[in-house]
Design a protein around this motif. Structure first.
Motif, short mmCIF file in Angstrom:
data_model
loop_
_atom_site.label_atom_id
_atom_site.label_comp_id
_atom_site.label_asym_id
_atom_site.label_seq_id
_atom_site.Cartn_x
_atom_site.Cartn_y
_atom_site.Cartn_z
N UNK A 37 -29.06 -21.58 10.08
CA UNK A 37 -28.56 -22.37 8.96
C UNK A 37 -28.35 -21.49 7.73
N UNK A 38 -29.29 -20.62 7.47
CA UNK A 38 -29.16 -19.73 6.32
C UNK A 38 -27.98 -18.79 6.48
N UNK A 39 -27.75 -18.34 7.75
CA UNK A 39 -26.62 -17.45 8.01
C UNK A 39 -25.30 -18.16 7.76
N UNK A 40 -25.22 -19.41 8.22
CA UNK A 40 -23.99 -20.19 8.01
C UNK A 40 -23.75 -20.40 6.52
N UNK A 41 -24.80 -20.69 5.78
CA UNK A 41 -24.65 -20.90 4.35
C UNK A 41 -24.19 -19.62 3.66
N UNK A 42 -24.70 -18.50 4.12
CA UNK A 42 -24.31 -17.23 3.52
C UNK A 42 -22.83 -16.94 3.79
N UNK A 43 -22.42 -17.18 5.05
CA UNK A 43 -21.02 -16.97 5.41
C UNK A 43 -20.11 -17.88 4.59
N UNK A 44 -20.53 -19.15 4.46
CA UNK A 44 -19.72 -20.11 3.68
C UNK A 44 -19.59 -19.67 2.23
N UNK A 45 -20.69 -19.22 1.62
CA UNK A 45 -20.64 -18.76 0.23
C UNK A 45 -19.73 -17.55 0.08
N UNK A 46 -19.80 -16.64 1.04
CA UNK A 46 -18.96 -15.44 0.98
C UNK A 46 -17.49 -15.81 1.13
N UNK A 47 -17.21 -16.82 2.01
CA UNK A 47 -15.81 -17.22 2.20
C UNK A 47 -15.26 -17.92 0.97
N UNK A 48 -16.06 -18.78 0.36
CA UNK A 48 -15.60 -19.48 -0.85
C UNK A 48 -15.41 -18.52 -2.02
N UNK A 49 -16.05 -17.37 -1.97
CA UNK A 49 -15.88 -16.36 -3.03
C UNK A 49 -14.83 -15.32 -2.67
N UNK A 50 -14.08 -15.59 -1.56
CA UNK A 50 -13.05 -14.66 -1.09
C UNK A 50 -13.63 -13.31 -0.73
N UNK A 56 -13.38 -13.95 11.74
CA UNK A 56 -13.45 -12.50 11.90
C UNK A 56 -12.24 -11.75 11.38
N UNK A 57 -11.24 -12.46 10.88
CA UNK A 57 -10.04 -11.82 10.32
C UNK A 57 -10.33 -11.52 8.86
N UNK A 58 -10.47 -10.27 8.53
CA UNK A 58 -10.96 -9.90 7.19
C UNK A 58 -9.99 -10.32 6.08
N UNK A 59 -8.67 -10.30 6.37
CA UNK A 59 -7.72 -10.61 5.31
C UNK A 59 -7.48 -12.11 5.15
N UNK A 60 -7.97 -12.92 6.12
CA UNK A 60 -7.73 -14.36 6.06
C UNK A 60 -8.78 -15.03 5.19
N UNK A 61 -8.76 -14.71 3.91
CA UNK A 61 -9.70 -15.30 2.96
C UNK A 61 -9.25 -16.70 2.58
#
Length: 243
Positions: A37-50, A56-61
């Motif tokens: 759960x913490x990992x998913x939250x971290x990924x979500x926060x990173x995605x929302x911050x671009x 896994x596609x680095x440019x697909x922010x």
């Protein structure tokens, strides 16, 4: 004699580092779930911050995904705007909206009836559509304007009308009507409008109402058009010895 004493060597396992309470918690089922759960939250926060891409596609922010989806919506709207057919507007040939096969004309007084076949000649204005119109069916019903009784039906069937200003469409129609006697208003009006032209005779015009239903390929609905045909001369003349 003093017996020689011998010390026994006992091997003791080497103690490893002590487990922390937090580490033990992470090994439990609940702890593993919390880690995921913490990992998913971290990924979500990173995605929302671009800071991370999608799948896994680095440019697909997030910003790039919004741009791509917006372009897709605009592109789809443009495609639909140019490809969805638009119902045409219809008008009649001013000089001859009807043509009739004279060999099929039949009138009788008792019982009062008439029947004949012909064509309804109309113009389809397709300038609002960007592509040719493909009809799966066009059906027409003709009614006497005063009595509102149906006197004819027709069907165009499958056909294509190219894009243009005013494209001619000729729809086969079958006129057929019956009544108890010749005093019937509908029969009498049609008979008078198409009767024999004796010297000094002035025939009244046909006054009809047309209902046209179009079944156009690509449209879910079936557009219906209703219009009046007034002051139209009957396209045939009954013989002098007619009923």
């Amino acid at each position: 004699m003093v017996g020689a004493s011998r010390e026994e060597l006992v091997s003791v396992p080497v103690l490893g580092p002590e487990w922390q309470k937090s580490e033990l918690h992470e090994l439990s089922r609940r702890g593993k779930s919390a880690v995921r759960k913490e990992k998913r939250q971290r990924i979500w926060r990173e995605w929302t911050r671009d800071q991370r891409g999608v799948c896994g596609v680095t440019w697909l922010t997030r910003k790039m995904l919004v741009i791509i989806l917006s372009c897709m919506v605009v592109g789809t709207a443009l495609v639909l705007f140019f490809t969805i057919p638009r119902p045409p507007s219809y008008s009649f040939y001013v000089s001859q909206p009807f043509t009739v096969n004279n060999s099929t004309v039949q009138f009788a007084r008792t019982p009062a009836n008439f029947s004949f076949t012909g064509n309804l000649n109309i113009l389809a204005d397709t300038t609002s559509s960007y592509l040719p119109l493909q009809y799966s069916d066009i059906s027409v019903q003709l009614y006497h304007l005063t009595t509102n009784k149906q006197i004819a039906t027709g069907n165009y069937g499958k056909n294509k009308v190219k894009k243009g200003n005013q494209e001619p469409v000729s729809i086969p129609v079958q006129f057929s009507y019956s009544a108890p006697n010749a005093t019937d208003t509908t029969w009498n009006d049609i008979y008078s409008a198409c009767g024999h032209m004796w010297t000094g005779t002035v025939r009244p015009p046909l006054r009809l109402r047309l209902v046209l239903t179009s079944n156009i390929v690509g449209l879910v609905t079936k557009p219906e058009t209703s219009t009046q045909i007034s002051d139209v001369t009957c396209p045939f003349e009954l013989s002098s010895n007619s009923v």
